[in-house]
Design a protein around this motif. Structure first.
Motif: not given
Ligand code: NAD
Length: 688
Positions: A299-300, A319, A378, A383, A403, A405
Motif C-alpha cells: 500500500t505505502m 520486493e 511493520e 526493518k 516509513n 509508523s
C-alpha cells in the motif's frame, strides 16, 4: 511613497513601499493625493499606475487587520480610481496579489510584463477579497472562473491573465511605455470601467457558477470564508454593482473578526513556520537526489513510488518475490489508469511516469539510489535486516529512510554503520494523495540528511513537518489517545454511531469508528498485540473476524459492499456484555462531552510532545493534524482549539476525566498545568 512624472500627457504614478509595496495607510494616502493632483492637472490626459521593486503590490498590510481603520480606506480609494474620468492603466511587472490585484482591477485596463502574477489569495487566509475583487474579477473572466480563482487562491501568470481576459495585453519590452500608449488610446471622457461590463453578473453564467459553488461548500463544510465567497459572488447576480460591493465589504469585515477565520489564518502561518526547523541552519548543505529506491511494493511503497515518478525522479521498487512485485506494479498502473479515466492525467504522461518506475527482486539495485525509502512490514526484525543490508549495499551518502509508523528509528539506525544517513519519512495513506510527511529526526541523523529530506519532500509536492523519535511520532501518538478514549466511551455507555455523530458534528469528515472500519481494524490489533496494548471492544471484533469494510463487518455492518455502515445490534450487545464483564455501569453522554473526552486527552499528549521536544511548536502539531488527520481546518488544529477553550477549562476537564476513570495518564501534563495556572495558552509558550 509615490513618484509622480508626467510623460507625454500621461501621469505615471510609481508606487514605492519596500519590500512588497503593501497597501498600508501611508501608501494609500500618498496614492490618493497623487491621483487627485493628476486628475486636477489639465495637462494630464491619462494615468498609469506602476510600481518599483520585484513585486507590483503584494496586498494589504496584514498588520493593520484588527486595528481601527485609517482613511483613505482601500475601497474608497478604488472607487475614486474607478470614477477618475481619465483613463487609468495598471502596468503590472511582478506579483499583484490580494489588495494589489483589486487595485489593478479598479483601473480601466491592465498591461502585464512576463513576470507578472495575478491572484486573490484571501481565501487561504480565511478571508475573502474585501475591496471589490469579488465583483470585478467575475466581470472580466466570468463568474465561474472568477469564483474558482478566488477559491483556490493561486495566482495566474501573465499569459494566462491575458488569455482569460484578466489583463488586456502582455508586454515584453517597455511596460510603462506600453501602458502609456494604451491609456491614451482609451480616450478622453468617461473611460469604460470594469463595472460597466454589466451592472449585474450575466444570468446565463449562473448555473455553472452555482454548480461550482455547491461543490466547494461540500468540500469545505463549516468554512465561513468559502460560504461568504459563494454568497458574495451570488450577490453579483442579484444586486447592482455598488450594492454587491457593499455586501462584499460587510462579509469581509465580519470574517476579520470570526474565530473560524482567525483559525484559518493561524493555520496558514503555522504551516509556513514549519519550514523553519530548529537547530538546522538555513545554509546547511544539501545532498543531490537524482534517483530513488523504495523497499516494499505494498500500500505505502506503491504510493511513495508514484510520488517519485510524478516528480520526475526515477525510482526502483524492490520486493522479495516476483509475485508481490508484479501485484505492486499492477496497482501503481491501475492508479494512473484511473487518473487517465477521470481526465486528470494524459495517456502520454502516464506512460512517461510509468517509464520512471522499475521493479526489482532483492536489494541489489538499491546500490544506485541517492535515497532509499523502506516501506516493508511493520516489524523491527524485518526493518533491522533491511537496514543492515542497505548499510552494505547503498552508495556512500545515500539517505536511508523508513516509513515506519511506530518503530524506534534510532534502533533501526543501530542496524547500520551509518546512523547519520538514517531518518524517518512518514507518509500518510494514500501516499500519492496525502500532503503531509512527518520527517523524523533520529538522535544521530546528520543535519544535511535532514535538510535534504525536507527539500525532497517539498519536491514531491508534500508538506514536511520535522518531528522527533517516539512511539507513533506526533500524529499517531496523539491518535492513540483518541482511540483509547473511544474504547473508554463505548464501555462507559456511548455507542459507535453516537461517537461518530459527535465527531462529524465537530467538523471531521468521518468519525473514529467509521474511519477504523475503512482502514481495517487489524492494523491497530496487530500493533496492540506487538506492544501489549488492549482495546476490549475492538479486540473482540477482530477475534470474531470483523475487520471492517473489507470483511463487510466491523463496528458497523456493510451489506453488499456498502460504504456507509449500518448499526449492528450484535455489536451493541457485545459492547454491553464487555462493559458488564468489566463491572462498568453504562450511562449516556452528550455530544459535547463525547468530543471533550476524545479530544482533550490528545491535547494533553500534545503538551507532552512539546515538553519532550518531539515537536518544536504547537503550530507544528496543528499542521500535522490539519493535513494528515482531517482535523477541521476552521478549528485550527487541536492545540489552537484548546487555546480557544482556555487551558484552565481544559485542565479542569482532564482532572475530572482522570478522577472518574482512575487513569493518571489523563491528569494534565506539567506544561499544560503550568500554562493553565499562568492564564496562558499554548500560543504563549516560549519553547523549551
Ligand atoms: P503492506 O503490507 O501493504 O506492504 C508491505 C510490503 O513490503 C509487502 O508487499 C511485502 O511483500 C513487502 N516486504 C516485506 N518485507 C520485505 C523485504 N524484506 N524486502 C522487500 N519488500 C518487503 O504494508 P503497508 O501498509 O504498505 O506498510 C508499510 C510500512 O508503512 C509499514 O512500516 C507501516 O507501518 C507503514 N505505514 C503504513 C501506513 C498505512 O496506512 N498503511 C501509513 C503510514 C506508514
Amino acid at each position: 511613497m509615490v513618484r509622480e512624472e508626467i510623460q507625454g500627457g500621461v501621469a505615471v504614478l510609481t508606487l514605492s513601499n519596500p519590500p512588497v509595496n503593501a497597501l498600508g495607510h501611508g501608501l494609500r494616502a500618498a496614492l490618493d493625493a497623487a491621483l487627485e493632483r493628476a486628475l486636477a492637472d489639465a495637462s494630464v490626459r491619462a494615468v498609469v499606475l506602476a510600481a518599483e521593486g520585484k513585486v507590483f503590490v503584494g496586498g494589504a498590510d496584514i498588520s493593520e487587520f484588527g486595528q481601527p481603520p485609517r482613511p483613505p480606506l482601500l475601497p474608497d480609494l478604488l472607487a475614486r480610481l474607478d470614477g477618475a474620468g481619465k483613463p487609468v492603466v495598471a502596468a503590472i511587472h511582478g506579483a499583484a496579489l490580494g489588495g494589489g490585484l483589486e487595485l489593478a482591477l479598479a483601473c480601466h485596463a491592465r498591461v502585464v510584463g512576463p513576470k507578472a502574477k495575478l491572484g486573490l489569495p484571501e481565501v487561504k487566509l480565511g478571508l475573502i477579497p474585501g475591496a471589490g475583487g469579488t465583483q470585478r474579477l467575475p466581470r472580466l473572466v466570468g463568474p465561474e472562473a472568477g469564483f474558482a480563482m478566488m477559491l483556490g487562491g493561486e495566482p495566474v501568470d501573465a499569459a494566462k491573465a491575458v488569455e482569460t481576459g484578466l489583463a488586456d495585453a502582455l508586454e515584453t519590452g517597455d511596460l510603462v511605455a506600453a501602458a502609456r500608449t494604451l491609456a491614451l488610446t482609451l480616450g478622453e471622457g468617461t473611460p469604460v470601467r470594469v463595472r460597466d461590463r454589466g451592472e449585474r453578473l450575466d444570468p446565463a453564467a449562473r448555473t455553472a457558477f452555482e454548480a461550482r459553488a455547491a461543490e466547494a461548500l461540500k468540500k469545505a463544510p463549516g468554512q465561513p470564508n468559502v460560504a461568504a465567497l459563494a454568497d458574495v459572488v451570488r450577490a453579483g447576480f442579484d444586486q447592482p454593482f455598488d450594492e454587491a460591493v457593499a455586501t462584499e465589504r460587510a462579509r469581509f469585515l465580519a470574517l476579520v473578526d470570526d474565530p473560524r477565520s482567525k483559525a484559518l489564518r493561524y493555520a496558514f502561518f503555522a504551516e509556513r513556520e514549519t519550514a523553519r526547523v530548529p537547530g538546522l541552519a538555513k545554509d546547511t548543505p544539501r545532498r543531490a537526489i537524482a534517483s530513488a529506491a523504495v523497499v516494499g511494493a505494498g500500500t505505502m511503497g506503491g504510493g511513495i513510488a508514484l510520488c517519485f515518478a510524478n516528480a520526475g525522479i526515477p525510482v526502483v521498487v524492490i520486493e522479495t518475490e516476483r509475485e508481490a512485485l508484479d501485484r505492486g506494479l499492477d496497482r501503481m498502473r491501475a492508479t494512473y489508469a484511473s487518473s487517465v479515466k477521470r481526465g486528470s492525467l494524459t495517456e502520454a504522461a502516464m506512460a512517461e511516469r510509468m517509464a520512471r518506475i522499475t521493479g526489482a527482486v532483492g536489494l541489489d539495485l538499491a546500490a544506485d539510489a541517492d535515497i532509499v525509502v523502506e516501506a516493508a512490514f511493520e516489524e523491527m526484525g524485518v526493518k533491522e535486516t533491511i537496514f543492515s543490508a542497505l548499510s552494505r549495499i547503498a552508495k556512500p551518502g545515500a539517505i536511508l529512510a523508513t516509513n515506519t509508523s511506530y518503530l524506534d528509528i534510532d534502533r533501526i539506525a543501530d542496524a547500520t554503520d551509518r546512523p547519520g544517513d538514517v531518518l524517518g519519512l512518514h507518509f500518510f495513506s494514500p501516499a500519492n494523495v496525502m500532503r503531509l510527511v512527518e520527517v523524523v529526526r533520529g538522535a544521530r541523523t546528520a543535519p544535511d540528511a535532514l535538510a535534504t529530506a525536507n527539500d525532497l519532500a517539498r519536491r514531491l509536492g508534500k508538506l514536511p513537518v520535522t518531528v522527533g523519535v517516539c512511539f507513533g511520532f506526533v500524529g499517531n501518538r496523539m491518535l492513540a489517545q483518541r482511540s483509547a478514549a473511544g474504547e473508554r466511551l463505548l464501555l462507559a455507555g456511548a455507542l459507535p454511531h453516537e461517537v461518530d455523530a459527535a465527531v462529524t458534528e465537530f467538523g471531521f469528515r468521518m468519525g473514529p469508528f467509521a474511519m477504523a472500519d475503512l482502514a481495517g481494524l487489524d492494523i491497530g490489533w496487530r500493533t496492540r498485540k506487538a506492544t501489549g496494548g488492549k482495546a476490549p471492544v475492538a479486540d473482540a471484533l477482530c477475534e470474531a473476524g470483523r475487520l471492517g469494510q473489507k470483511t463487510g463487518k466491523g463496528f458497523y455492518l456493510y451489506p453488499e459492499g456498502a460504504r456507509t455502515g449500518a448499526r449492528d445490534p450484535e455489536v451493541e450487545a457485545l459492547i454491553e456484555r464487555t462493559a458488564a464483564e468489566h463491572g462498568i455501569t453504562r450511562r449516556s453522554f452528550s455530544s459535547e462531552d463525547i468530543v471533550a473526552r476524545l479530544m482533550l486527552p490528545m491535547v494533553n499528549e500534545g503538551a507532552r510532545i512539546l515538553e519532550e521536544g518531539i515537536a518544536a511548536r504547537p503550530g507544528d502539531i496543528d499542521t500535522i493534524w490539519l493535513n494528515g488527520y482531517n482535523w477541521p481546518a476552521w478549528r485550527g488544529g487541536p492545540m489552537h482549539w484548546a487555546d480557544g477553550l482556555g487551558l484552565a477549562t481544559v485542565a479542569a476537564e482532564l482532572e475530572r476525566f482522570s478522577h472518574e476513570t482512575g487513569d493518571g495518564n489523563l491528569r494534565p501534563a506539567p506544561l499544560l498545568a503550568r500554562l493553565a495556572a499562568e492564564g496562558k495558552g499554548f500560543a504563549d509558550w516560549g519553547g523549551r
